[in-house]
Scaffold this active site. Structure first.
Site, PDB file in Angstrom:
ATOM      1  N   SER A  31       0.844  -1.214   0.000  1.00 50.27           N
ATOM      2  CA  SER A  31       0.000   0.000   0.000  1.00 50.27           C
ATOM      3  C   SER A  31       0.866   1.247   0.000  1.00 50.27           C
ATOM      4  O   SER A  31       1.950   1.262   0.599  1.00 50.27           O
ATOM      5  CB  SER A  31      -0.887  -0.010   1.254  1.00 50.27           C
ATOM      6  OG  SER A  31      -1.460   1.261   1.450  1.00 50.27           O
ATOM      7  N   TYR A  53      -2.101  -1.433   9.928  1.00 47.45           N
ATOM      8  CA  TYR A  53      -2.254  -1.873   8.524  1.00 47.45           C
ATOM      9  C   TYR A  53      -1.011  -1.479   7.724  1.00 47.45           C
ATOM     10  O   TYR A  53      -0.401  -2.309   7.040  1.00 47.45           O
ATOM     11  CB  TYR A  53      -3.514  -1.208   7.954  1.00 47.45           C
ATOM     12  CG  TYR A  53      -3.717  -1.318   6.453  1.00 47.45           C
ATOM     13  CD1 TYR A  53      -4.411  -2.395   5.906  1.00 47.45           C
ATOM     14  CD2 TYR A  53      -3.253  -0.324   5.589  1.00 47.45           C
ATOM     15  CE1 TYR A  53      -4.615  -2.476   4.526  1.00 47.45           C
ATOM     16  CE2 TYR A  53      -3.454  -0.399   4.220  1.00 47.45           C
ATOM     17  CZ  TYR A  53      -4.139  -1.474   3.688  1.00 47.45           C
ATOM     18  OH  TYR A  53      -4.332  -1.550   2.333  1.00 47.45           O
TER      19      TYR A  53
HETATM   20  N1  LIG Z   1      -8.530  -0.275  -2.321  1.00 54.09           N
HETATM   21  C1  LIG Z   1      -7.470   0.423  -1.996  1.00 54.09           C
HETATM   22  O1  LIG Z   1      -7.512   1.671  -1.980  1.00 54.09           O
HETATM   23  C2  LIG Z   1      -6.159  -0.256  -1.640  1.00 54.09           C
HETATM   24  C3  LIG Z   1      -5.051   0.557  -1.464  1.00 54.09           C
HETATM   25  C4  LIG Z   1      -3.839  -0.043  -1.118  1.00 54.09           C
HETATM   26  C5  LIG Z   1      -3.763  -1.421  -0.948  1.00 54.09           C
HETATM   27  N2  LIG Z   1      -4.875  -2.184  -1.117  1.00 54.09           N
HETATM   28  C6  LIG Z   1      -4.736  -3.635  -0.899  1.00 54.09           C
HETATM   29  O2  LIG Z   1      -5.213  -4.339  -2.040  1.00 54.09           O
HETATM   30  C7  LIG Z   1      -5.727  -5.601  -1.638  1.00 54.09           C
HETATM   31  C8  LIG Z   1      -7.122  -5.786  -2.202  1.00 54.09           C
HETATM   32  O3  LIG Z   1      -7.964  -4.785  -1.638  1.00 54.09           O
HETATM   33  P1  LIG Z   1      -9.357  -4.353  -2.296  1.00 54.09           P
HETATM   34  O4  LIG Z   1      -9.402  -2.878  -2.241  1.00 54.09           O
HETATM   35  O5  LIG Z   1      -9.583  -5.052  -3.557  1.00 54.09           O
HETATM   36  O6  LIG Z   1     -10.361  -4.888  -1.163  1.00 54.09           O
HETATM   37  P2  LIG Z   1     -11.889  -5.387  -1.243  1.00 54.09           P
HETATM   38  O7  LIG Z   1     -12.558  -4.858  -2.463  1.00 54.09           O
HETATM   39  O8  LIG Z   1     -12.457  -5.065   0.094  1.00 54.09           O
HETATM   40  O9  LIG Z   1     -11.731  -6.986  -1.414  1.00 54.09           O
HETATM   41  C9  LIG Z   1     -11.067  -7.696  -0.416  1.00 54.09           C
HETATM   42  C10 LIG Z   1     -10.911  -9.138  -0.812  1.00 54.09           C
HETATM   43  O10 LIG Z   1     -10.136  -9.781   0.214  1.00 54.09           O
HETATM   44  C11 LIG Z   1     -10.869 -10.892   0.708  1.00 54.09           C
HETATM   45  N3  LIG Z   1     -10.607 -11.090   2.129  1.00 54.09           N
HETATM   46  C12 LIG Z   1     -10.782 -10.219   3.142  1.00 54.09           C
HETATM   47  N4  LIG Z   1     -10.425 -10.792   4.306  1.00 54.09           N
HETATM   48  C13 LIG Z   1     -10.016 -12.045   4.018  1.00 54.09           C
HETATM   49  C14 LIG Z   1      -9.548 -13.132   4.771  1.00 54.09           C
HETATM   50  N5  LIG Z   1      -9.428 -13.090   6.114  1.00 54.09           N
HETATM   51  N6  LIG Z   1      -9.205 -14.278   4.132  1.00 54.09           N
HETATM   52  C15 LIG Z   1      -9.327 -14.360   2.804  1.00 54.09           C
HETATM   53  N7  LIG Z   1      -9.804 -13.384   2.015  1.00 54.09           N
HETATM   54  C16 LIG Z   1     -10.133 -12.238   2.637  1.00 54.09           C
HETATM   55  C17 LIG Z   1     -12.334 -10.606   0.403  1.00 54.09           C
HETATM   56  O11 LIG Z   1     -13.024 -11.844   0.326  1.00 54.09           O
HETATM   57  P3  LIG Z   1     -14.622 -12.009   0.616  1.00 54.09           P
HETATM   58  O12 LIG Z   1     -15.298 -10.880  -0.103  1.00 54.09           O
HETATM   59  O13 LIG Z   1     -14.937 -13.344   0.058  1.00 54.09           O
HETATM   60  O14 LIG Z   1     -14.793 -11.958   2.088  1.00 54.09           O
HETATM   61  C18 LIG Z   1     -12.226  -9.874  -0.935  1.00 54.09           C
HETATM   62  O15 LIG Z   1     -12.137 -10.798  -1.993  1.00 54.09           O
HETATM   63  C19 LIG Z   1      -5.672  -5.624  -0.101  1.00 54.09           C
HETATM   64  O16 LIG Z   1      -4.526  -6.303   0.320  1.00 54.09           O
HETATM   65  C20 LIG Z   1      -5.570  -4.147   0.257  1.00 54.09           C
HETATM   66  O17 LIG Z   1      -4.958  -3.964   1.500  1.00 54.09           O
HETATM   67  C21 LIG Z   1      -6.070  -1.639  -1.476  1.00 54.09           C
END
Ligand SMILES: NC(=O)c1ccc[n+]([C@@H]2O[C@H](COP(=O)([O-])OP(=O)(O)OC[C@H]3O[C@@H](n4cnc5c(N)ncnc54)[C@H](OP(=O)(O)O)[C@@H]3O)[C@@H](O)[C@H]2O)c1
Length: 247
Positions: free
Chosen positions: A142, A155
């Site tokens: 991130s 985080y």
């Molecule tokens: N969005 C941002 O702005 C951003 C910025 C920087 C980094 N990131 C990183 O990018 C990655 C993806 O984030 P996103 O924004 O796509 O999030 P998201 O839309 O909230 O999706 C999260 C995904 O992770 C899964 N998940 C959550 N907790 C879990 C667990 N304990 N075990 C297995 N799967 C789990 C969820 O599965 P279910 O739906 O099946 O529960 C979902 O598929 C993360 O690592 C996040 O920290 C995101």
């Protein structure tokens, strides 16, 4: 093109990455934690576009389940693709939690630690024996590791740990020609941490050189590229994908 595992492939960046990888000809094993229906609909989208994908359940905080998960992946590879090895792993699953340092609880801290650092560490270890020579690992970190953002201290600290771990993976797996890189997104329009409200989005837009927040596909296509041979000489790097956030 081989088969890859993407954790958290049911929504957001992981779902988009699954589709981008499938478009490039990779077979995709995407995992979900609670949203089986969302995962299945991504599988259907991939298959209706001519790709191949399977959804498996995995809680990345449940380290004790990883050996059984490896056996399920092995069986899935044999049954669906007639092969025994993986060509990539994307440690993507995650969640957001806003709480200032002064009030974060130990269980909130441990929850974030397990999903964002301990889970990727031991899942990679568990799947290592299935990885073929030349495989590629991508860890989602991130931009909060570079720009301190009040309210996300544990985080960001664990994402920083994952970035360091990425270099160690690259170092220790290099003799098997396995690469490891980190992708570090800025703010992306997903449901992470409850999603973006208008006020927060306006602030992020004002802090981003390209004048918008990111979309899942902005990150997904870089993940797909890092899993592909064209990035074969990129190793041990953390690549920020943030449109010029706070530069
Ligand atoms: N969005 C941002 O702005 C951003 C910025 C920087 C980094 N990131 C990183 O990018 C990655 C993806 O984030 P996103 O924004 O796509 O999030 P998201 O839309 O909230 O999706 C999260 C995904 O992770 C899964 N998940 C959550 N907790 C879990 C667990 N304990 N075990 C297995 N799967 C789990 C969820 O599965 P279910 O739906 O099946 O529960 C979902 O598929 C993360 O690592 C996040 O920290 C995101």
């Amino acid at each position: 093109m081989g088969v890859i595992v993407i954790t958290g492939g049911s929504r957001g960046i992981g779902a988009s990455a699954a589709e981008h990888c499938a478009q490039r000809g990779m077979g995709v094993i995407l995992t979900y934690n609670s949203n089986a229906d969302a995962a299945q609909s991504i599988v259907q989208r991939i298959e209706s576009a001519g790709g191949k994908a399977v959804a498996l359940k995995l809680d990345v905080a449940d380290i004790s389940s990883f050996e059984a998960f490896r056996e399920t992946v092995k069986l899935t590879l044999q049954t669906n693709w007639g092969i025994n090895t993986l060509s990539g792993l994307v440690n993507n699953a995650g969640y957001g939690l806003f709480n200032p340092l002064e009030s974060i609880t130990e269980s909130q801290f441990d929850g974030l630690l397990n999903v964002h650092l301990k889970g990727p560490f031991f899942l990679t270890q568990a799947l290592l024996s299935l990885m073929e020579e030349g495989a590629s690992i991508v860890n989602l970190t991130s931009a909060t590791t570079r720009v301190a953002t009040a309210g996300v201290a544990p985080y960001a600290a664990f994402k920083g740990g994952l970035e360091v771990l990425t270099r160690y993976m690259a170092k220790e797996f290099g003799d098997r020609q396995i690469r490891a890189n980190a992708v570090s997104p800025g703010a992306i329009r997903t449901e992470l941490g409850g999603g973006l409200n208008d006020e927060f989005e306006a602030l992020l837009v004002s802090q981003t050189a390209l004048g918008r927040v990111g979309e899942p596909q902005d990150v997904a296509r870089i993940i797909a590229m890092l899993l592909s041979e064209e990035s074969g000489w990129i190793n041990g790097q953390a690549i920020e994908v943030a449109g010029g956030y706070c530069i």
